[in-house]
Write an enzyme that holds these catalytic residues in place. Structure first.
Site, PDB file in Angstrom:
ATOM      1  N   SER A 128      11.176   3.221   7.932  1.00 23.68           N
ATOM      2  CA  SER A 128      11.821   2.462   6.862  1.00 23.68           C
ATOM      3  C   SER A 128      12.514   1.199   7.355  1.00 23.68           C
ATOM      4  CB  SER A 128      12.832   3.344   6.123  1.00 23.68           C
ATOM      5  OG  SER A 128      12.212   4.504   5.622  1.00 23.68           O
ATOM      6  N   HIS A 179      17.812   0.851   6.135  1.00 22.18           N
ATOM      7  CA  HIS A 179      17.240  -0.033   5.128  1.00 22.18           C
ATOM      8  C   HIS A 179      17.921  -1.404   5.139  1.00 22.18           C
ATOM      9  CE1 HIS A 179      15.275   3.202   2.354  1.00 22.18           C
ATOM     10  NE2 HIS A 179      15.047   3.424   3.645  1.00 22.18           N
TER      11      HIS A 179
END
Length: 254
Positions: A128, A179
């Site tokens: 991610s 993220h």
């Protein structure tokens, strides 16, 4: 830009070797995780981003979690997102710069996560941070390098980025550090890797094989379309489909 138009898997691998190899590694490491062989389990555990082990000097764990995933769905969604957003950047940056940007964003996100959340019990896996790093590069293009991305794809990037940020903070179990910091790392890396970058153009217009091997572009690619014609409607549909898929992706990845 984000709609795949390759005719076969072989063609995709030929055009985008770095993206293809990363996806193959995703699949291989997932197999290592699920096959009940003690050696495979030990290898997988050596790669998990365990902060306790990093505190003890196992710094390779800043890199290896990028290629590991928690389960099949996690692996498939991250691989699918890489298939969507990786090829255009690999073509624009070149293989070396793309790999540097992808790994650089992922590693910086993992390092930042370690310092901001140094709990011994914290552990993580997943691509991610690296994938959000790609978003960071795209958003940098939207803001500062508009010559490298057309308006339609700039809108897609903006919509998906907003959805991604929203899902990061409302979906439980997501490593928000990876993220946000992966995105920030990609944005910071962008001006360096985008030096000399080529504008994206579909592979079917990549080259006409004349004797001079000159690269020729589709002359109509960058013309602004004032209204939706029959040819444009499928593109609008794809925007909606991609947005929905990414919404599902971001609701699943850890």
């Amino acid at each position: 830009m984000f709609i795949r138009n390759e005719k076969s898997v072989k063609e995709f691998i030929q055009y985008y070797p770095v993206v293809s190899i990363i996806i193959m590694i995703h699949i291989l490491t997932w197999i290592i995780d699920v096959v009940p062989i003690p050696l495979f389990e030990q290898l997988y555990n050596l790669g998990v981003g365990r902060h306790y082990e990093i505190h003890n000097g196992e710094y390779w764990r800043f890199i290896t979690p990028i290629f590991l995933h928690g389960d099949l769905i996690h692996m498939l969604f991250n691989s699918f997102s890489l298939i969507l957003f990786g090829p255009a950047l690999e073509q624009m940056l070149g293989k070396g710069k793309f790999l540097l940007a992808y790994l650089g964003a992922g590693v910086l996100a993992n390092i930042a996560t370690f310092f901001l959340n140094p709990s011994f019990n914290f552990q993580h896996v997943g691509a991610s941070g690296a994938i959000f790093g790609l978003f960071g590069i795209y958003v940098f293009m939207v803001v500062f390098r508009k010559n490298l991305i057309d308006s339609q794809n700039a809108q897609i990037v903006t919509v998906i980025f907003v959805i991604g940020i929203i899902m990061t903070f409302i979906r439980p179990g997501i490593n928000a550090y990876a993220h946000v910091l992966g995105f920030a790392a990609g944005f910071i890396i962008a001006p360096f890797v985008l030096k000399g970058a080529r504008s994206y153009y579909p592979w079917q217009y990549r080259r006409t094989y004349d004797d001079d091997e000159e690269i020729r572009f589709n002359p109509n690619r960058w013309k602004k379309k004032r209204r939706f014609s029959g040819k444009n409607k499928p593109n609008l549909l794809w925007i909606i489909i991609i947005a929905l898929v990414i919404l599902g992706l971001l609701s699943q990845i850890l």
